[in-house]
Scaffold this active site. Structure first.
Site, short mmCIF file in Angstrom:
data_model
loop_
_atom_site.label_atom_id
_atom_site.label_comp_id
_atom_site.label_asym_id
_atom_site.label_seq_id
_atom_site.Cartn_x
_atom_site.Cartn_y
_atom_site.Cartn_z
N ASP A 306 0.81 -1.22 0.00
CA ASP A 306 0.00 0.00 0.00
C ASP A 306 0.85 1.28 0.00
OD1 ASP A 306 -2.41 1.29 -0.12
OD2 ASP A 306 -2.98 0.97 1.97
N LYS A 355 -8.06 -1.80 3.60
CA LYS A 355 -7.46 -0.47 3.77
C LYS A 355 -7.38 -0.11 5.25
CE LYS A 355 -6.41 2.58 0.71
NZ LYS A 355 -5.20 2.47 -0.08
N LYS A 396 -8.64 14.18 -2.48
CA LYS A 396 -9.03 13.48 -1.25
C LYS A 396 -8.94 14.40 -0.04
CE LYS A 396 -6.74 9.87 0.87
NZ LYS A 396 -6.24 8.52 0.73
N LYS A 466 2.69 1.88 3.26
CA LYS A 466 1.95 2.07 4.53
C LYS A 466 2.17 0.94 5.52
CE LYS A 466 -2.53 3.65 3.14
NZ LYS A 466 -2.33 4.55 2.13
P1 NAD Z 1 -8.39 3.38 -9.73
O1 NAD Z 1 -9.64 2.69 -9.32
O2 NAD Z 1 -8.50 4.66 -10.45
O3 NAD Z 1 -7.51 2.42 -10.63
C1 NAD Z 1 -7.48 1.04 -10.46
C2 NAD Z 1 -7.52 0.40 -11.84
O4 NAD Z 1 -7.36 -1.00 -11.65
C3 NAD Z 1 -8.84 0.60 -12.56
O5 NAD Z 1 -8.59 1.14 -13.85
C4 NAD Z 1 -9.43 -0.81 -12.65
O6 NAD Z 1 -10.16 -1.00 -13.85
C5 NAD Z 1 -8.18 -1.66 -12.59
N1 NAD Z 1 -8.33 -3.04 -12.12
C6 NAD Z 1 -9.11 -3.56 -11.16
N2 NAD Z 1 -8.90 -4.88 -11.03
C7 NAD Z 1 -7.93 -5.20 -11.94
C8 NAD Z 1 -7.26 -6.38 -12.27
N3 NAD Z 1 -7.56 -7.54 -11.68
N4 NAD Z 1 -6.32 -6.34 -13.24
C9 NAD Z 1 -6.01 -5.18 -13.86
N5 NAD Z 1 -6.61 -4.02 -13.60
C10 NAD Z 1 -7.57 -4.03 -12.63
O7 NAD Z 1 -7.54 3.52 -8.39
P2 NAD Z 1 -6.24 4.42 -8.13
O8 NAD Z 1 -6.68 5.69 -7.51
O9 NAD Z 1 -5.40 4.44 -9.32
O10 NAD Z 1 -5.56 3.57 -6.96
C11 NAD Z 1 -5.02 2.30 -7.27
C12 NAD Z 1 -4.71 1.52 -6.01
O11 NAD Z 1 -3.70 2.21 -5.29
C13 NAD Z 1 -5.89 1.35 -5.07
O12 NAD Z 1 -5.87 0.04 -4.53
C14 NAD Z 1 -5.61 2.32 -3.99
O13 NAD Z 1 -6.17 1.95 -2.75
C15 NAD Z 1 -4.10 2.26 -3.93
N6 NAD Z 1 -3.53 3.44 -3.29
C16 NAD Z 1 -3.67 4.67 -3.85
C17 NAD Z 1 -3.11 5.78 -3.21
C18 NAD Z 1 -3.16 7.15 -3.79
O14 NAD Z 1 -2.69 8.08 -3.19
N7 NAD Z 1 -3.68 7.33 -4.96
C19 NAD Z 1 -2.48 5.61 -1.98
C20 NAD Z 1 -2.37 4.34 -1.44
C21 NAD Z 1 -2.89 3.27 -2.13
#
Ligand code: NAD
Length: 510
Positions: A306, A355, A396, A466
């Site tokens: 994470d 999470k 956010k 994290k």
């Molecule tokens: P998002 O939902 O915009 O992007 C995720 C993408 O993954 C989507 O396009 C979805 O279609 C795709 N997806 C889902 N299952 C899949 C699979 N099995 N194979 C391939 N693609 C798949 O989310 P995001 O904002 O880009 O965040 C991505 C991840 O990062 C999340 O799990 C989020 O919790 C984690 N994260 C993000 C942040 C941040 O600051 N943005 C911080 C910590 C963790």
């Protein structure tokens, strides 16, 4: 090794008998000082000890490919678009000023303060050569077939003018079809899944992903491949004997199409079997013991869990500060609301739970490490709430209240409000994770007879994550400055000089 200071190009020249360059390999010796403590009947015994380490670092970074799982998501499209913007020196305007052009400003891979007295800051890349984000060849998978121009528009992260400038580069990129098992991510993601590998045979899915990795490596003549999960947060998978507690079990479970093998398990195993390093940017427990054993067997790095980007990054520095200054955190309550697809996915209970676990674990080591403030080792009350509010999109909001016990039974309360564009915080972490993993793949160390690589669980990535996964039996460190110091001290050790003790003794002994 060169550095720009006030426009003047400086070379960093290490004048030390502890380092030499032999055929493109930097060989350094490092004296690691670590006191040993032992509780005995008569008291706590401390013995200063020194350990001799030798490092070899191949200086030339390898040609590296980064495969993102979730390429079409907010993070994926932002990470790719930012690299094009940087490579082509794109500029764009915002509504704040029609003549004020913005530029890409990628301050990736941290810099290091080398000297206390002269305040000399030097980027990592000038101490030991590392890749630039521009060097990374990026591709990946997504269950959504949107091209990256559409994905970028859907993400609403970049200004419209930049999106249009990026269009010729982003529109031709369509993510590879991916593995989709609906039970692992929220049911509200179902309408996005139009780009999935057919069938339900997990062994065939594994072979498909392995073939994708091999082709990517061959097509781009890569020396190093890193697969990074930035797809939706999955629910936790079961961890039990027979399923995934050993390398043989997880391989057998894939072969027998076990229900509890998640898509991220498939990606991690495929990567390891192809010799590609695997990093988990989401909170789910992909790195089960069997996958860690498999990585060890194949000498591949794994890292997780994470991205540590906004609220938790602050918390991991702030709680350390509170504890170090004798303010006892009793209660930490963190509210978040966000309106991007990540928030939508986290609005279902099982994904939220993943999470919640990763966000909550961040204070554990600081509490455990201080038996004076926490004699009963009881964690503060720590509550994490996440709500999906579509209107705020990728911006956010995080609100935290910290209540501490202070002198004479008093209380001190801190309230922090944090607004951040989530993907603009996460994308640099994606580059840094890849860049540091590639660096680690060029390093071997010796504390005995033979040189060997770092442990397969690459815990030096903890600064960026994290809920750090660490080698079995080793303590977890969440405190931000402690993690930062691990990394910076390692970089100087590779270059053959120890970090300053930084006691500032010269100032009070004059
Ligand atoms: P998002 O939902 O915009 O992007 C995720 C993408 O993954 C989507 O396009 C979805 O279609 C795709 N997806 C889902 N299952 C899949 C699979 N099995 N194979 C391939 N693609 C798949 O989310 P995001 O904002 O880009 O965040 C991505 C991840 O990062 C999340 O799990 C989020 O919790 C984690 N994260 C993000 C942040 C941040 O600051 N943005 C911080 C910590 C963790």
């Amino acid at each position: 090794m060169s550095n720009q200071v006030n426009g003047i190009s400086k070379r960093l020249i290490v004048e030390s008998p502890n380092v030499k360059l032999v055929d493109g390999v930097l060989e350094s010796k490092f004296n690691y000082r670590k006191n040993h403590f032992e509780h005995r009947a008569d008291g706590l015994h401390v013995t200063p000890k020194e350990h001799e380490y030798s490092f070899k670092t191949v200086l030339k970074p390898r040609k590296t490919g980064l495969l993102l799982v979730g390429l079409g998501g907010n993070n994926g499209s932002t990470a790719v678009g930012s690299i094009y913007a940087n490579q082509y020196g794109m500029t764009w305007r915002t509504k704040e000023g029609s003549n004020q052009f913005r530029h890409p400003n990628c301050h990736c891979a941290p810099w290091l303060r080398l000297g206390a007295q002269n305040q000399i800051f030097v980027p990592f890349k000038d101490i030991v050569p590392i890749l630039s984000p521009n060097d990374l060849v990026i591709s990946g998978w997504d269950i959504s077939n949107s091209n990256l121009y559409d994905a970028m528009a859907r993400a609403k992260v970049f200004e419209p003018e930049l999106q249009e400038k990026l269009r010729p580069f982003m529109e031709p990129i369509v993510p590879l079809p991916s593995v989709y098992y609906p039970d692992f991510i929220a049911s509200n993601q179902g309408d996005r899944a139009n780009n999935v590998i057919p069938g339900s045979n997990k062994l065939e899915h594994l072979e498909h992903i392995r073939a994708d990795i091999r082709k990517f490596k061959q097509d781009h003549e890569l020396e190093c491949v890193i697969v990074l999960w930035t797809a939706n947060t999955e629910r936790y998978t079961d961890v039990r004997t027979g399923l995934n507690t050993t390398a043989d079990e997880i391989l057998k479970s894939i072969g027998s199409n076990e229900y509890e093998v998640s898509p991220s398990n498939i990606f991690a195993v495929a990567s390891i079997l192809e010799g590609a390093h695997y990093i988990n940017g989401s909170p789910q427990n992909t790195l089960v013991p069997g996958i860690i054993e498999l990585a060890d067997r194949h000498n591949v790095f794994v890292g997780g869990d994470d991205f540590k980007s906004g609220q938790t990054k602050f918390k991991s520095a702030f709680v350390d500060f509170l504890v170090s200054s004798g303010l006892k955190p009793e209660c930490i309550v963190s509210y978040n609301h966000l309106g991007n697809n990540d928030g939508k996915n986290l609005s279902e209970a099982r994904q939220f739970r993943s999470k919640e676990i990763s966000k909550s674990s961040v204070v554990d080591d600081m509490v455990k490490s201080n038996q004076i403030l926490f004699p009963d080792a009881k964690n503060p009350d720590h509550c994490v709430v996440i709500k999906y509010v579509p209107f705020v999109a990728d911006s956010k909001r995080a609100m935290d209240e910290y209540i501490c016990s202070i002198f004479m039974g008093g209380k001190q309360t801190f309230v922090v409000h944090n607004t951040c564009e989530d993907s603009l915080l996460a994308s640099p972490l994606i580059y840094d994770l890849a860049i540091l993993t590639e660096l680690a793949s060029r390093v071997t160390y010796k504390d005995g007879d033979d040189y060997k690589p770092f442990h397969s669980v690459l815990s030096i990535l903890s600064l960026l994550l994290k809920a750090p996964v660490v080698p079995p039996g080793t303590p977890i460190s969440n405190a931000f400055m402690r993690q930062f110091s691990t990394l910076t001290k390692l970089v100087t050790a590779l270059a053959g000089f120890p970090s300053d003790t930084d006691m500032q003794i010269e100032f009070f002994t004059q």
